[in-house]
Design a protein around this motif. Sequence first.
Motif, PDB file in Angstrom:
ATOM      1  N   THR A  13      42.090  38.774  -3.446  1.00  0.00           N
ATOM      2  CA  THR A  13      42.456  37.477  -4.012  1.00  0.00           C
ATOM      3  C   THR A  13      43.963  37.370  -3.964  1.00  0.00           C
ATOM      4  N   SER A  14      44.458  36.311  -3.347  1.00  0.00           N
ATOM      5  CA  SER A  14      45.894  36.077  -3.238  1.00  0.00           C
ATOM      6  C   SER A  14      46.247  34.874  -4.085  1.00  0.00           C
ATOM      7  N   SER A  15      47.417  34.931  -4.695  1.00  0.00           N
ATOM      8  CA  SER A  15      47.815  33.801  -5.523  1.00  0.00           C
ATOM      9  C   SER A  15      49.288  33.504  -5.351  1.00  0.00           C
ATOM     10  N   ALA A  16      49.646  32.267  -5.624  1.00  0.00           N
ATOM     11  CA  ALA A  16      51.034  31.822  -5.561  1.00  0.00           C
ATOM     12  C   ALA A  16      51.563  31.618  -6.975  1.00  0.00           C
ATOM     13  N   THR A  17      51.123  32.448  -7.910  1.00  0.00           N
ATOM     14  CA  THR A  17      51.536  32.281  -9.306  1.00  0.00           C
ATOM     15  C   THR A  17      53.006  32.620  -9.507  1.00  0.00           C
ATOM     16  N   ASP A  18      53.592  33.413  -8.600  1.00  0.00           N
ATOM     17  CA  ASP A  18      55.006  33.753  -8.727  1.00  0.00           C
ATOM     18  C   ASP A  18      55.901  32.712  -8.061  1.00  0.00           C
ATOM     19  N   CYS A  19      55.301  31.770  -7.356  1.00  0.00           N
ATOM     20  CA  CYS A  19      56.072  30.774  -6.612  1.00  0.00           C
ATOM     21  C   CYS A  19      56.117  29.458  -7.373  1.00  0.00           C
ATOM     22  N   GLY A  23      53.292  27.316  -0.682  1.00  0.00           N
ATOM     23  CA  GLY A  23      53.566  27.313   0.746  1.00  0.00           C
ATOM     24  C   GLY A  23      52.743  28.357   1.461  1.00  0.00           C
ATOM     25  N   GLU A  24      53.073  28.573   2.726  1.00  0.00           N
ATOM     26  CA  GLU A  24      52.329  29.521   3.543  1.00  0.00           C
ATOM     27  C   GLU A  24      52.822  30.938   3.270  1.00  0.00           C
ATOM     28  N   THR A  25      51.878  31.850   3.181  1.00  0.00           N
ATOM     29  CA  THR A  25      52.208  33.259   2.994  1.00  0.00           C
ATOM     30  C   THR A  25      51.261  34.090   3.854  1.00  0.00           C
ATOM     31  N   VAL A  26      51.550  35.366   3.981  1.00  0.00           N
ATOM     32  CA  VAL A  26      50.745  36.262   4.806  1.00  0.00           C
ATOM     33  C   VAL A  26      50.164  37.360   3.931  1.00  0.00           C
ATOM     34  N   VAL A  27      48.838  37.521   4.002  1.00  0.00           N
ATOM     35  CA  VAL A  27      48.159  38.620   3.309  1.00  0.00           C
ATOM     36  C   VAL A  27      47.949  39.712   4.341  1.00  0.00           C
ATOM     37  N   ARG A  28      48.330  40.944   4.004  1.00  0.00           N
ATOM     38  CA  ARG A  28      48.298  42.056   4.943  1.00  0.00           C
ATOM     39  C   ARG A  28      47.297  43.116   4.497  1.00  0.00           C
ATOM     40  N   LEU A  29      46.670  43.790   5.467  1.00  0.00           N
ATOM     41  CA  LEU A  29      45.760  44.900   5.199  1.00  0.00           C
ATOM     42  C   LEU A  29      46.301  46.150   5.878  1.00  0.00           C
ATOM     43  N   GLY A  91      47.708  43.086   0.306  1.00  0.00           N
ATOM     44  CA  GLY A  91      48.648  42.378  -0.546  1.00  0.00           C
ATOM     45  C   GLY A  91      49.576  41.503   0.258  1.00  0.00           C
ATOM     46  N   LEU A  92      50.575  40.945  -0.423  1.00  0.00           N
ATOM     47  CA  LEU A  92      51.498  40.001   0.203  1.00  0.00           C
ATOM     48  C   LEU A  92      52.691  40.674   0.867  1.00  0.00           C
ATOM     49  N   ALA A  93      52.904  41.960   0.621  1.00  0.00           N
ATOM     50  CA  ALA A  93      54.003  42.709   1.237  1.00  0.00           C
ATOM     51  C   ALA A  93      53.649  44.192   1.208  1.00  0.00           C
ATOM     52  N   SER A  94      54.273  44.971   2.076  1.00  0.00           N
ATOM     53  CA  SER A  94      53.939  46.393   2.150  1.00  0.00           C
ATOM     54  C   SER A  94      54.275  47.139   0.865  1.00  0.00           C
ATOM     55  N   ASP A  95      55.163  46.591   0.062  1.00  0.00           N
ATOM     56  CA  ASP A  95      55.491  47.218  -1.220  1.00  0.00           C
ATOM     57  C   ASP A  95      54.853  46.498  -2.402  1.00  0.00           C
ATOM     58  N   ALA A  96      53.905  45.588  -2.123  1.00  0.00           N
ATOM     59  CA  ALA A  96      53.208  44.842  -3.189  1.00  0.00           C
ATOM     60  C   ALA A  96      51.732  44.726  -2.814  1.00  0.00           C
ATOM     61  N   LEU A  97      51.056  45.876  -2.775  1.00  0.00           N
ATOM     62  CA  LEU A  97      49.653  45.940  -2.355  1.00  0.00           C
ATOM     63  C   LEU A  97      48.769  46.083  -3.584  1.00  0.00           C
ATOM     64  N   SER A  98      48.292  44.962  -4.090  1.00  0.00           N
ATOM     65  CA  SER A  98      47.570  44.955  -5.365  1.00  0.00           C
ATOM     66  C   SER A  98      46.086  45.276  -5.237  1.00  0.00           C
ATOM     67  N   CYS A  99      45.509  45.174  -4.054  1.00  0.00           N
ATOM     68  CA  CYS A  99      44.087  45.455  -3.840  1.00  0.00           C
ATOM     69  C   CYS A  99      43.957  46.801  -3.148  1.00  0.00           C
TER      70      CYS A  99
END
Length: 112
Positions: A13-19, A23-29, A91-99
Amino acid sequence: MATAASTSRVRSTSSATDCRTGGETVVRLYVHGEFASVVRPVRQLIAFRCVDLAAGEAESLVLEAPVERLYYALADGGRGIEPGEVTGRAGLASDALSCVVATSVDEAANRV
């Protein structure tokens, strides 16, 4: 992370709660084989997906990648992945992998 029909799947689950604007963002695995006999990257990017989220919006999505993206050159010169535990992180960045999910690779599905 499920491995059926030679595909790895992770639900995130990705969210833009910090924004404030969204806008467009990239979810990475990313994946990591926990006990490889050869040196492996700590994070190997195997899939990504662009999503467009409004400020405060959340979206559940599934990232998929062929199992062959996990393969690497083995010590005997073949290509594959050694049996054992593989950890997937999304997650949304390599240093922010919440799942974070883990699965096991068996002997039968690990070589080309």
